[in-house]
Design an enzyme around this catalytic site. Structure first.
Site, PDB file in Angstrom:
ATOM      1  N   ASP A   1      -0.341   5.120   0.866  1.00  0.00           N
ATOM      2  CA  ASP A   1      -0.529   6.191   2.070  1.00  0.00           C
ATOM      3  C   ASP A   1      -0.668   5.497   3.400  1.00  0.00           C
ATOM      4  OD1 ASP A   1      -0.699   7.962   0.037  1.00  0.00           O
ATOM      5  OD2 ASP A   1      -2.932   7.819  -0.247  1.00  0.00           O
TER       6      ASP A   1
ATOM      7  N   ASP B   1       0.974  -1.177   0.070  1.00  0.00           N
ATOM      8  CA  ASP B   1       0.002   0.148   0.019  1.00  0.00           C
ATOM      9  C   ASP B   1       0.884   1.213  -0.034  1.00  0.00           C
ATOM     10  OD1 ASP B   1      -2.565   1.586   0.540  1.00  0.00           O
ATOM     11  OD2 ASP B   1      -1.534   1.799   2.550  1.00  0.00           O
TER      12      ASP B   1
END
Length: 225
Positions: free
Chosen positions: A15, A13
């Site tokens: 953020d 991922d």
């Protein structure tokens, strides 16, 4: 001691996992809502809205600011304003979490293919990676506009498996929110939850990842590296 012994590729991922992007996102939300004569939420509150993509984030922001569900035209206008301001703040308002760059470099040195799987709108992803000096580590980038359904649906992780040509048990997914863990679990891939990211104010352990880590460089010993 290694927790994962047959990993041949990794996906991350963005953020809250690699990048502390909340300041830039919050600034863009503040400006967008300000243009609509609505109150600014600030970074602490905005950070609890991150993770499902920009449309959902702005719906959450508008619902908070209006005290009701936004109408379609309000949602559209807010998203347009957010994109305008975020294009100006995405790089200045984002920094790597500690040990991210050095850890990615070591993983790349080992010849492990690395991917990004993010719900962030795709046009913002590559420029952000380049500005932070980590773009070259990733051979595959899947943004929020590259799949029909975003995480927690596993579609993007299935794409990674196909592109890298690895089995589910050979791909490690690393994230910071329940969306990440749910997507990884649905795809049948091993997963790690980082405790320092954005998870709607909940501890990541509540999503029951295979392993939780407090610091990004702990990823290396988890892989036996």
């Amino acid at each position: 001691m290694a927790h994962f012994t047959d990993i041949r590729a990794l996906a991350f991922d963005l953020d809250g996992t690699l990048v502390d992007s909340a300041p830039g996102l919050a600034q863009a939300i503040d400006h967008a809502l300000g243009d609509l004569q609505l109150p600014p939420p600030g970074v602490a509150r905005a950070s609890t809205w991150i993770g499902n993509g920009a449309d959902v984030m702005m719906t959450r922001a508008l619902t908070w600011a209006l005290g009701r569900e936004p109408q379609e035209n309000e949602q559209r206008d807010a998203r347009t304003l957010f994109d305008k301001y975020y294009a100006e703040t995405v790089e200045a308002g984002s920094t790597l979490f500690p040990q991210v760059k050095a850890t990615l470099a070591k993983l790349a040195d080992k010849g492990l293919p690395l991917a990004i799987v993010t719900n962030k709108p795709t046009p913002f992803v590559a420029p952000l990676l380049a500005s932070l000096g980590i773009a070259d580590y990733f051979s595959l980038i899947i943004g929020g506009d590259d799949v029909v359904v975003k995480k927690p649906h596993p579609a993007a992780i299935f794409l990674v498996l196909g592109r890298f040509g690895v089995l589910p048990q050979q791909l490690l997914f690393v994230g910071d929110s329940r969306n990440d863990i749910l997507a990884a679990q649905a795809a049948g891939v091993p997963n790690i939850g980082m405790t320092f990211g954005y998870n709607y104010g909940e501890p990541i352990a509540s999503s029951q990842p295979d392993l939780t880590l407090d610091s990004f460089d702990e990823l290396l010993p988890a892989l036996g590296l």
